[in-house]
Motif scaffolding. Structure first.
Motif, PDB file in Angstrom:
ATOM      1  N   ARG A   1       0.692  -1.195   0.175  1.00  0.00           N
ATOM      2  CA  ARG A   1      -0.017   0.012   0.063  1.00  0.00           C
ATOM      3  C   ARG A   1       0.946   1.165  -0.050  1.00  0.00           C
ATOM      4  N   LEU A   2       0.179   2.450  -0.501  1.00  0.00           N
ATOM      5  CA  LEU A   2       1.009   3.664  -0.452  1.00  0.00           C
ATOM      6  C   LEU A   2       0.186   4.796   0.330  1.00  0.00           C
ATOM      7  N   ILE A   3       0.786   5.340   1.323  1.00  0.00           N
ATOM      8  CA  ILE A   3      -0.020   6.600   1.717  1.00  0.00           C
ATOM      9  C   ILE A   3       0.981   7.795   1.272  1.00  0.00           C
ATOM     10  N   MET A   4       0.414   8.415   0.441  1.00  0.00           N
ATOM     11  CA  MET A   4       1.039   9.849   0.087  1.00  0.00           C
ATOM     12  C   MET A   4       0.548  11.113   0.820  1.00  0.00           C
TER      13      MET A   4
ATOM     14  N   TYR B   1      -4.279   9.195  -0.232  1.00  0.00           N
ATOM     15  CA  TYR B   1      -3.648  10.650  -0.132  1.00  0.00           C
ATOM     16  C   TYR B   1      -4.093  11.455   0.931  1.00  0.00           C
ATOM     17  N   LEU B   2      -3.147  11.849   1.807  1.00  0.00           N
ATOM     18  CA  LEU B   2      -3.590  12.530   2.808  1.00  0.00           C
ATOM     19  C   LEU B   2      -3.119  13.910   2.759  1.00  0.00           C
ATOM     20  N   CYS B   3      -4.085  14.827   2.941  1.00  0.00           N
ATOM     21  CA  CYS B   3      -4.179  16.419   2.466  1.00  0.00           C
ATOM     22  C   CYS B   3      -3.851  17.000   4.167  1.00  0.00           C
ATOM     23  N   PRO B   4      -2.865  17.585   4.296  1.00  0.00           N
ATOM     24  CA  PRO B   4      -2.805  18.469   5.578  1.00  0.00           C
ATOM     25  C   PRO B   4      -3.773  19.627   5.795  1.00  0.00           C
ATOM     26  N   PRO B   5      -4.021  20.275   6.680  1.00  0.00           N
ATOM     27  CA  PRO B   5      -4.775  21.468   6.889  1.00  0.00           C
ATOM     28  C   PRO B   5      -3.847  22.491   6.304  1.00  0.00           C
ATOM     29  N   ALA B   6      -4.209  23.981   6.379  1.00  0.00           N
ATOM     30  CA  ALA B   6      -3.586  25.040   5.918  1.00  0.00           C
ATOM     31  C   ALA B   6      -2.484  25.067   6.583  1.00  0.00           C
ATOM     32  N   LEU B   7      -2.313  25.016   7.969  1.00  0.00           N
ATOM     33  CA  LEU B   7      -1.161  25.104   8.568  1.00  0.00           C
ATOM     34  C   LEU B   7      -0.736  23.926   9.246  1.00  0.00           C
ATOM     35  N   LEU B   8       0.621  23.524   9.086  1.00  0.00           N
ATOM     36  CA  LEU B   8       1.110  22.261   9.513  1.00  0.00           C
ATOM     37  C   LEU B   8       2.504  22.626  10.048  1.00  0.00           C
ATOM     38  N   GLU B   9       2.801  22.702  11.311  1.00  0.00           N
ATOM     39  CA  GLU B   9       3.857  23.130  12.059  1.00  0.00           C
ATOM     40  C   GLU B   9       4.321  22.042  13.193  1.00  0.00           C
ATOM     41  N   PRO B  10       5.660  22.091  13.533  1.00  0.00           N
ATOM     42  CA  PRO B  10       6.073  21.430  14.812  1.00  0.00           C
ATOM     43  C   PRO B  10       5.114  21.693  15.880  1.00  0.00           C
ATOM     44  N   GLY B  11       5.017  20.883  16.742  1.00  0.00           N
ATOM     45  CA  GLY B  11       4.077  21.004  17.973  1.00  0.00           C
ATOM     46  C   GLY B  11       4.119  19.901  18.913  1.00  0.00           C
TER      47      GLY B  11
ATOM     48  N   ALA C   1     -12.955  14.820   4.651  1.00  0.00           N
ATOM     49  CA  ALA C   1     -12.668  14.251   3.370  1.00  0.00           C
ATOM     50  C   ALA C   1     -12.259  15.199   2.102  1.00  0.00           C
ATOM     51  N   GLY C   2     -13.282  15.610   1.625  1.00  0.00           N
ATOM     52  CA  GLY C   2     -12.699  16.678   0.344  1.00  0.00           C
ATOM     53  C   GLY C   2     -12.733  18.005   0.704  1.00  0.00           C
ATOM     54  N   GLU C   3     -13.023  18.542   1.855  1.00  0.00           N
ATOM     55  CA  GLU C   3     -13.184  19.878   2.070  1.00  0.00           C
ATOM     56  C   GLU C   3     -12.149  20.201   3.296  1.00  0.00           C
ATOM     57  N   LEU C   4     -11.610  21.347   3.045  1.00  0.00           N
ATOM     58  CA  LEU C   4     -10.627  21.854   4.360  1.00  0.00           C
ATOM     59  C   LEU C   4     -11.493  21.929   5.508  1.00  0.00           C
ATOM     60  N   LEU C   5     -10.795  21.524   6.447  1.00  0.00           N
ATOM     61  CA  LEU C   5     -11.378  21.504   7.883  1.00  0.00           C
ATOM     62  C   LEU C   5     -11.128  23.004   8.509  1.00  0.00           C
TER      63      LEU C   5
ATOM     64  N   GLU D   1      -2.562   1.602   9.933  1.00  0.00           N
ATOM     65  CA  GLU D   1      -3.425   0.420  10.706  1.00  0.00           C
ATOM     66  C   GLU D   1      -4.516  -0.071  10.144  1.00  0.00           C
ATOM     67  N   GLU D   2      -5.490   1.085   9.827  1.00  0.00           N
ATOM     68  CA  GLU D   2      -7.016   0.997   9.554  1.00  0.00           C
ATOM     69  C   GLU D   2      -7.201   1.012   8.230  1.00  0.00           C
ATOM     70  N   ALA D   3      -6.412   1.483   7.178  1.00  0.00           N
ATOM     71  CA  ALA D   3      -6.858   1.630   5.926  1.00  0.00           C
ATOM     72  C   ALA D   3      -8.232   1.829   5.617  1.00  0.00           C
ATOM     73  N   ARG D   4      -8.634   2.974   6.155  1.00  0.00           N
ATOM     74  CA  ARG D   4     -10.199   3.500   6.007  1.00  0.00           C
ATOM     75  C   ARG D   4     -10.302   4.476   4.543  1.00  0.00           C
ATOM     76  N   HIS D   5      -9.276   4.610   4.096  1.00  0.00           N
ATOM     77  CA  HIS D   5      -9.331   5.636   2.825  1.00  0.00           C
ATOM     78  C   HIS D   5      -8.461   5.116   1.683  1.00  0.00           C
ATOM     79  N   ARG D   6      -8.681   3.877   1.214  1.00  0.00           N
ATOM     80  CA  ARG D   6      -8.119   3.140   0.254  1.00  0.00           C
ATOM     81  C   ARG D   6      -8.522   3.844  -1.168  1.00  0.00           C
ATOM     82  N   ARG D   7      -7.710   4.242  -2.044  1.00  0.00           N
ATOM     83  CA  ARG D   7      -7.874   4.994  -3.376  1.00  0.00           C
ATOM     84  C   ARG D   7      -8.826   6.235  -3.247  1.00  0.00           C
TER      85      ARG D   7
END
Length: 213
Positions: A98-101, A153-163, A173-177, A200-206
């Protein structure tokens, strides 16, 4: 589970590798240059490979159950994103791995915008980062066309920083949270939690999904 993290020396990759190791998985850290490794967590095996090389990816796929692709081109080299994505997808073609991009938020719709994309909203994508945002949108479209690869395909939110690592996040899913203040953010540590949860869960395949606080 045997996990290979592509781009394991980067901010997201090193945290994904650390999270997977903490859960007891065998982790291979895939890097471009062994001499420049600074962030790979202890306990990960290190492999040097060019992720745009489909043959190298195919070898990794034969030896692992899952590949996490957390690669990102250097500033000014956004065009490299396509070659890296094509190499990864070509190497995984027909594989059982499997691939998680780890992608970008550009492909997500902005809430209450009649379907407008994050890419085209200057609140989230100012001109300075539009090239990498466009490259990320192209990356997602390449994944959509790869019907012979078991991708997520895992999309981050608008801000992704160390924390901090809290272990908590919301799924989308397809909308910014956005939160109640209109903020779209998560720590890199909790983003890594979401990555390994998906492993672990493979909830979002393809399919794509996103996370945020």
């Amino acid at each position: 589970m045997r996990i290979a993290v592509l781009g394991a020396n980067g901010n997201v990759g090193c945290r994904a590798a650390a999270e997977a190791l903490a859960r007891g998985y065998r982790v291979t850290a895939v890097v471009r240059d062994r001499k420049r490794v600074t962030n790979v967590p202890e306990g990960a095996a290190i492999v040097v490979a060019d992720v745009s090389d489909a043959d190298a990816i195919a070898r990794l796929a034969r030896e692992h159950d899952l590949l996490i692709a957390a690669t990102r081109p250097a500033g000014g080299h956004e065009g490299d994103h396509a070659a890296m994505t094509d190499g990864i997808l070509a190497g995984l073609k027909g594989s059982s791995a499997r691939l998680i991009m780890v992608g970008g938020a550009a492909c997500l719709a902005v809430p209450d915008s009649d379907g407008g994309l994050v890419l085209d909203d200057p609140r989230f994508v100012p001109p300075a980062i539009r090239p990498i945002a466009q490259a990320s949108l192209d990356q997602y479209r390449r994944c959509q066309e790869a019907d012979d690869v078991d991708w997520t395909y895992l999309c981050p939110p608008a801000l992704l920083e160390p924390g901090e690592r809290t272990g908590r996040y919301r799924l989308g899913a397809g909308e910014l949270l956005l939160d109640l203040a209109g903020r779209s953010a998560i720590s890199m540590e909790d983003f890594a939690v979401a990555l390994v949860d998906e492993a672990e869960e493979a909830r979002h395949r393809r399919a794509r999904f996103t996370v945020a606080y």
